[in-house]
Write an enzyme that holds these catalytic residues in place. Structure first.
Site, short mmCIF file in Angstrom:
data_model
loop_
_atom_site.label_atom_id
_atom_site.label_comp_id
_atom_site.label_asym_id
_atom_site.label_seq_id
_atom_site.Cartn_x
_atom_site.Cartn_y
_atom_site.Cartn_z
N TYR A 146 0.85 -1.19 0.00
CA TYR A 146 0.00 0.00 0.00
C TYR A 146 0.88 1.24 0.00
O TYR A 146 1.96 1.25 0.63
CB TYR A 146 -0.92 -0.03 1.24
CG TYR A 146 -1.92 1.09 1.28
CD1 TYR A 146 -2.70 1.39 0.16
CD2 TYR A 146 -2.10 1.85 2.43
CE1 TYR A 146 -3.62 2.43 0.20
CE2 TYR A 146 -3.02 2.88 2.48
CZ TYR A 146 -3.77 3.17 1.36
OH TYR A 146 -4.67 4.19 1.40
N TYR A 171 -3.14 5.28 8.71
CA TYR A 171 -2.57 3.95 8.47
C TYR A 171 -1.40 3.80 9.44
O TYR A 171 -0.24 3.90 9.06
CB TYR A 171 -2.11 3.84 7.02
CG TYR A 171 -1.90 2.42 6.52
CD1 TYR A 171 -2.97 1.59 6.24
CD2 TYR A 171 -0.61 1.94 6.30
CE1 TYR A 171 -2.76 0.31 5.76
CE2 TYR A 171 -0.39 0.65 5.81
CZ TYR A 171 -1.47 -0.15 5.54
OH TYR A 171 -1.28 -1.42 5.06
#
Ligand code: NAD
Length: 286
Positions: A172, A182
């Site tokens: 990612y 995140y």
């Protein structure tokens, strides 16, 4: 001869692992999956009861067959690594041979060799905490489950992979650009995974003649992503700002994985392939 693929990280029909399995099955591969031990029971029951039948439909109308489901916990390499409380935990006690080394041995026993290895798993117990507030335990757990798990899988499976084989993981963009939310060391874990993709491409290429690539995927409403808590916002952000203004489907990532695993990609190794509607190429939001 049909190719055999082992896909680690399939526990329902919503994630990238399932979509990759389908694309590989549509291309003629035999599918083996590794399912996280605590999720095994419900996955196998749902599979048996036909709960996934609609999502098993392949482009030619047939249903994807999963030849075998292996229990797997990719944070443990050998039985000696498993702590007593996990061993005796009732979700684990019902299964056996689920450490990485044992799963590779079982696959070897059952099928001899494989051609394709997919790592579609991640876990970060503190993912919802900012990195600045992440504990050492949380950070190392994220790296163990999300990055070292790939090193371990490759270490144990590469010896049973046929030359010309391919391995793929999922990463990612939070590894290289700031994605607030995140957290928990997951951005660090993805950075490690991408760097390791290069080093492992060299080592496994030289030693085993296999290729190592990673797909940097755009946002998908998977079980894991919903647990992080900001997935709807990321999907909206992408459709507002990416060059291609459409929702990314898991199938698009599956198809890219099938390409990377195929002879069409025979000179591609050590790369990060973006499958994200082009969002990575933007410098600012619009
Ligand atoms: P998912 O929930 O379908 O897949 C994650 C899987 O990891 C689950 O099946 C879970 O059971 C398994 N797992 C967790 N810990 C494990 C362990 N110790 N051993 C074995 N299995 C374990 O979610 P997903 O989003 O499809 O995730 C697949 C991969 O895609 C992950 O690497 C994720 O980081 C990556 N990815 C996801 C997105 C997204 O938006 N969903 C974007 C980019 C990359």
């Amino acid at each position: 001869r049909g190719k055999k693929a082992f896909i680690a990280g399939v526990a329902d029909d919503n994630g990238y692992g399932w979509a990759i399995a389908k694309s590989l099955a549509a291309a003629g591969a035999e599918i083996l999956v590794g399912t996280w031990v605590p999720a095994l029971n419900i996955f196998e029951t749902s599979l048996r009861r036909g709960k996934f039948d609609e999502s098993r439909v392949l482009p030619d109308g047939s249903l994807m067959e999963i030849t075998k489901v292996y229990p797997l916990d990719a944070v443990y390499d050998t039985p000696e690594d498993v702590p007593e409380d996990v061993k005796t935990n009732k979700r684990y006690a019902g299964s056996s041979k689920w450490t990485v080394k044992e799963v590779a041995e079982s696959v070897k026993e059952d099928f001899g060799s494989i051609d394709i290895l997919v790592h579609s798993l991640a876990n970060g117990p503190e993912v919802s905490k900012p990195l600045l507030e992440t504990s050492r335990y949380g950070y190392l757990a994220a790296i163990s489950a999300s990055s070292y798990s790939y090193v371990s899988l490759l270490q144990h499976f590469a010896p049973i992979m046929n030359p010309g084989g391919a391995t793929i993981s999922l990463t990612y963009i939070a590894s290289e650009r700031i994605i607030p939310g995140y957290g928990g060391g997951m951005s660090s874990a993805k950075a490690a995974l991408e760097s390791d993709t290069q080093v492992l491409a060299f080592e496994a290429g030289r030693k085993h003649g296999i290729r190592v690539n990673t797909i940097s995927a755009g946002p998908l409403r998977s079980r894991a992503a919903k647990a992080i808590g900001f997935i709807d916002m990321m999907i909206d952000y992408s459709s507002e700002n990416a060059p291609l203004q459409k929702e990314l489907s898991a199938e698009e990532v599956g198809n890219a994985a099938a390409f990377l695993a195929s002879p069409l990609a025979s000179a591609i190794t050590g790369t990060v392939l973006y499958v994200d509607n082009g969002l990575n190429a933007m410098g600012v939001g619009v």
